[in-house]
Design a protein around this motif. Structure first.
Motif, mmCIF file in Angstrom:
data_model
loop_
_atom_site.group_PDB
_atom_site.id
_atom_site.type_symbol
_atom_site.label_atom_id
_atom_site.label_comp_id
_atom_site.label_asym_id
_atom_site.label_seq_id
_atom_site.Cartn_x
_atom_site.Cartn_y
_atom_site.Cartn_z
ATOM 1 N N GLU A 120 18.813 15.434 -23.157
ATOM 2 C CA GLU A 120 20.191 15.850 -23.416
ATOM 3 C C GLU A 120 20.296 17.371 -23.470
ATOM 4 O OE1 GLU A 120 24.220 15.414 -23.967
ATOM 5 O OE2 GLU A 120 22.723 13.891 -23.445
ATOM 6 N N ARG B 127 20.339 18.791 -19.982
ATOM 7 C CA ARG B 127 21.644 18.616 -19.337
ATOM 8 C C ARG B 127 22.649 19.646 -19.843
ATOM 9 N NH1 ARG B 127 20.329 12.976 -19.363
ATOM 10 N NH2 ARG B 127 21.168 12.729 -21.468
ATOM 11 N N LYS B 128 22.586 19.912 -21.154
ATOM 12 C CA LYS B 128 23.508 20.896 -21.722
ATOM 13 C C LYS B 128 23.218 22.294 -21.187
ATOM 14 C CE LYS B 128 24.581 18.507 -26.063
ATOM 15 N NZ LYS B 128 24.505 18.569 -27.543
#
Length: 602
Positions: A536, A539-540
């Motif tokens: 995650e 992705r950020k």
């Protein structure tokens, strides 16, 4: 007295981090490069990397030129002079024969190196024979002593300043191990005696004389013929001084550079042991990350450095003395006070908060410091103990551990010096307990561990040291500065030493170890492209980078840089450029601007 507000009101954390990075005028160095220009320096050659021959004179000049280019960026306050001896023409304040002091207009003979000084010295070989000339200054039947004259001129140049506030050095380049070899009888003894006395007079004034010998690959420079007595070499020091005969030219160049760039004393401190007994210590920063120099803001019209001032928010001026401003932040004196000793097993790896400082005794102010330090050092090594002390840094006092290090000597010379490392210990609230669910952490199988160990063994770097690799970003930064300062058309080529060794990684043994490790961990059906799991956080970060790239396109960065308007932008706007180009976004505003300009090649 002018004060720098940034220095007076600097945060404690910032000051402690930069304590050993800053170059202050109090630690400056005066250096006289004394270069033998006899015909032997021009006739003796060594094979270079490109298989061409290089003269010893060229090697000396190239080493000095490289030193000057490094100094003009990293060591702003150091002052240098370049003096040739065994020359046909003379140019020195004493009007002595056979000595020529190289200099350019609008510069004192001992001064900071300028761009013009470096540029003209770079081409000294082209005009040397015509402008200066080479000849033997010590010949049979003559009372002329060019080496004596050169030491006299160098000593005169180094009269500037005090030896307490600056280190004074004479670096002597020569390939003649017996300068009076052509002289016989009483004349030789007399010339030897007077030259030795001249060198001793210089050393008594706090001037160190360092020999940088040059010799062909198949011969040895016999330092014992003359120079050992002049610079005080004897016993083991004499045996270890010269590298073994037959070393490659590059090894000799590296040896010259190491001796030219001596370790700089960062600070002198008092070590209070007990009952009023104290000794003097010198502190050294052995390894530190190199950072770009501080930004200097210039006036857009005059191009002169801007001087910061204080902003008064009161109706009347409030005056502080220098002592009052100093006492505002002073918590304690800058002394080191011994508290006691602990077994080395009590010292943990996580106690090391930041790079340690190396300490070594000095008898310069307190006679007997070395004797007491050696006794303490030997006892700590024998009993496997470290000393706990309180370091009264004026703005950030800390408890420290003093760990004794024994000398390590190998065939090539000293590897590690004897002394103590001062390790900065954490306070109780600097250590945070780490809570983790050990059951949730995946465990590697015995086969996976075995395959990983085999892979590590295959790609292990022998004799690895962080000192072997230069930071390519910094090297490019310095290359840009050098090209601008010296008005060079072409920027020097930068070699990125951090690029993976593709040829080495393609060796059959390495490829096999990698495949076996992947097979052990992921199995037969592993799809290298499809099975990659993106976190995650990744992705950020990717989304933030893409958004920054879009926002970055709305600015004409080249135009903003050319007009000097980057300093008018906010930190968040500057970070858009850095994020869009995958550059670090940490640091103050001035650091961000410097990073942008370096990336743009401005």
């Amino acid at each position: 007295m002018e004060l720098d507000p940034d220095d007076v009101f600097r945060d404690d954390d910032e000051e402690s981090d930069n304590e050993f990075y800053q170059e202050h005028e109090a630690t400056k160095e005066y250096v006289v490069y004394l270069v033998d220009a006899s015909p032997k320096m021009f006739s003796t050659t060594c094979p270079a990397e490109d298989q061409t021959d290089e003269t010893h004179f060229h090697i000396a000049v190239s080493c000095i030129a490289q030193s000057l280019k490094t100094q003009i960026i990293n060591r702003l306050y150091d002052e240098v002079a370049i003096c040739f001896f065994n020359t046909r023409k003379k140019k020195n304040l004493q009007d002595l024969n056979g000595v020529f002091v190289f200099n350019v207009a609008e510069r004192e003979q001992l001064d900071r190196p300028t761009a013009r000084f470096i540029k003209e010295f770079d081409h000294i070989e082209e005009s040397f024979e015509k402008e200066i000339g080479s000849q033997y200054g010590i010949v049979s039947g003559s009372r002329e002593n060019s080496l004596y004259n050169a030491l006299w001129v160098a000593q005169g140049l180094l009269r500037k300043g005090s030896s307490k506030t600056a280190d004074k050095r004479i670096l002597l380049f020569t390939n003649e191990d017996d300068p009076f070899g052509s002289i016989k009888g009483a004349a030789k003894n007399d010339m030897t005696r007077t030259t030795m006395q001249r060198a001793k007079d210089a050393q008594d004034l706090g001037i160190s004389i360092e020999l940088l010998p040059l010799s062909p690959p198949d011969e040895e420079f016999k330092v014992s013929h003359f120079y050992a007595d002049m610079i005080g070499l004897e016993g083991d020091d004499l045996a270890l001084f010269m590298p073994s005969a037959g070393q490659k030219l590059e090894d000799m160049k590296d040896q010259l550079r190491k001796r030219m760039f001596s370790k700089r004393i960062v600070k002198r401190i008092s070590f209070i042991i007990a009952n009023g007994l104290s000794i003097e210590l010198n502190t050294y920063a052995l390894i530190r990350p190199t950072v770009p120099g501080a930004i200097t803001w210039l006036d857009s019209v005059t191009n002169h450095p801007l001087k910061p001032g204080f902003l008064c928010i009161f109706s009347e001026n409030i005056k502080f003395s220098v002592q009052e401003l100093s006492e505002i932040k002073r918590v304690s004196t800058g002394h080191l006070r011994l508290h006691g000793f602990k077994p080395l097993s009590y010292l943990k790896d996580y106690h090391n908060l930041r790079p340690s400082t190396f300490v070594f005794p000095s008898d310069k102010e307190v006679v007997g410091s070395t004797c007491i330090f050696i006794a303490l050092h030997r006892s700590m090594l024998r009993l496997n103990r470290f000393a706990v002390a309180f370091y009264g840094n004026p703005s950030n006092p800390r408890l420290v551990a003093l760990v004794a290090q024994d000398e390590i000597v190998r065939a090539g010379g000293q590897v590690e010096p004897p002394g103590m490392h001062m390790i900065y210990l954490p306070y109780s609230d600097d250590i945070r307990p780490l809570h983790s669910d050990t059951d949730a952490v995946p465990r590697a199988s015995d086969d996976e561990v075995k395959k990983a160990a085999a892979l590590m063994k295959r790609i292990d770097l022998k004799d690895f040291s962080v000192c072997q690799f230069a930071n390519p970003s910094l090297q490019r930064h310095y290359a840009v500065l050098q090209a601008l300062a010296l008005e060079e058309d072409d920027m020097p080529e930068i070699k990125d030493e951090t690029v993976p060794d593709e040829e080495g990684m393609a060796r059959p043994g390495v490829v096999k170890a990698v495949e076996e490790f992947k097979l052990s961990v992921y199995g037969d059906n592993y799809d290298e492209e499809g099975d990659v799991k993106v976190s995650e956080a990744s992705r950020k970060r990717k989304a933030a980078t893409e958004n920054a790239a879009k926002e970055c396109a709305n600015y004409d960065w080249a135009d903003l840089a050319d007009k000097g308007k980057l300093k008018e932008m906010t930190v968040q706007e500057l970070k858009l450029y850095l994020m869009a180009h995958n550059l670090s976004t940490t640091g103050r505003k001035e650091t961000l601007i410097s990073r942008i300009l370096t990336h743009m090649g401005k």
